[in-house]
Write an enzyme that holds these catalytic residues in place. Sequence first.
Site, PDB file in Angstrom:
ATOM      1  N   GLU A  55      15.939 -10.714  18.045  1.00 32.38           N
ATOM      2  CA  GLU A  55      17.021 -10.792  19.024  1.00 32.38           C
ATOM      3  C   GLU A  55      16.590 -11.572  20.262  1.00 32.38           C
ATOM      4  OE1 GLU A  55      17.181  -6.468  17.445  1.00 32.38           O
ATOM      5  OE2 GLU A  55      15.773  -8.141  17.500  1.00 32.38           O
ATOM      6  N   ALA A 277      -7.669   3.060  -9.518  1.00 29.50           N
ATOM      7  CA  ALA A 277      -6.254   2.998  -9.856  1.00 29.50           C
ATOM      8  C   ALA A 277      -5.806   4.279 -10.536  1.00 29.50           C
ATOM      9  CB  ALA A 277      -5.978   1.796 -10.756  1.00 29.50           C
TER      10      ALA A 277
END
Length: 345
Positions: A55, A277
Amino acid sequence: MASENELQAMSRAVTAARTVARALPNPRVGCVLLDAQGEQIAVGVHQGAGNPHAEVEALTIAGEAARGATAVVTLEPCSHTGRTGPCVDALIEAGVSRVVFAQTDPDPQARGGATRLADAGIDVEGGVLAEEAEQINVEWTFATTEGRPFVTWKYAATMDGLSAAPDGSSKWITSAEARRDVQTFRAAADAIMAGTGAVLADDPRLTVRDTEDLPLPYAQQPLRVVVGETHIPNYYRVFDRVAPTLLIQTREPDEVLTKLYEQGIKHVWLEGGPRLAGGFWNAGLVDRVIGYIAPAMLGSGRAALEGEAATLADIRPITLHDVSMVGPDIRIIGTPGRAPREEMP
């Protein structure tokens, strides 16, 4: 209700936000300013922490033309002070007459911008193309709402599911095209993580490489994270000066993610080590799977994942979102289910 010009502007804002490879630990945000006739005045994009918010960038570009304009933003303007001031203050001071935003800010510290804008007499509408905007920041939104980093597990394997030969060698199972493809995904994360075993075996750099070939501009290497209790000599490449490295001397996935969240990490790229993992998989802490399957067989060797399944009842489904060819390899992208697959009739 949003006008056709505002809908088109939101699409442009979403597209603009996607031009940033990574803004983490902040979200990717785009902003388009429209004049009273619905014509575009300026486009702003947030490039990452310490840079102007979308913005503010758009307002700076527009200058005095922003007075009376409509700001179309992919995320509810923030109402808190961080490295930069609140976007709601900038919008109010610039004299915009209307703000249209897509995703409501999930951050409890930053939300409330819509209310402050309305209290200042600015017309506000939210939820415009919200689903499209939310896809820009899936990982950031998850981390913000869940209080832990989003985890993407990447693996490479043969068609029989093996990631290394019996002697431990694993370079290279997949093609050069697949390895280049990985770099784009790595660049979107703010941490790349591997276990000590994988680091000792392969001596990886755990960095984004071939940055000049990436589809989006790229400026900063992710944090390198090495997990485990085994000592890594300081001459290994994870300790070079290309990127910062964090050692976490535990294999408890929850502890690892807590430490990373405390460091401000929002998206972890997990690779390098079927044991590590497996720990995250068993704990239900893998949020996305990206697998590269080479058109080849090993017959024996190390599986891509060391899980704890004892029977087919322990199988976990993966919802596939994409299956593509990358060079000679197959790339699959999916989301793991949270419960075992229901028994088929």
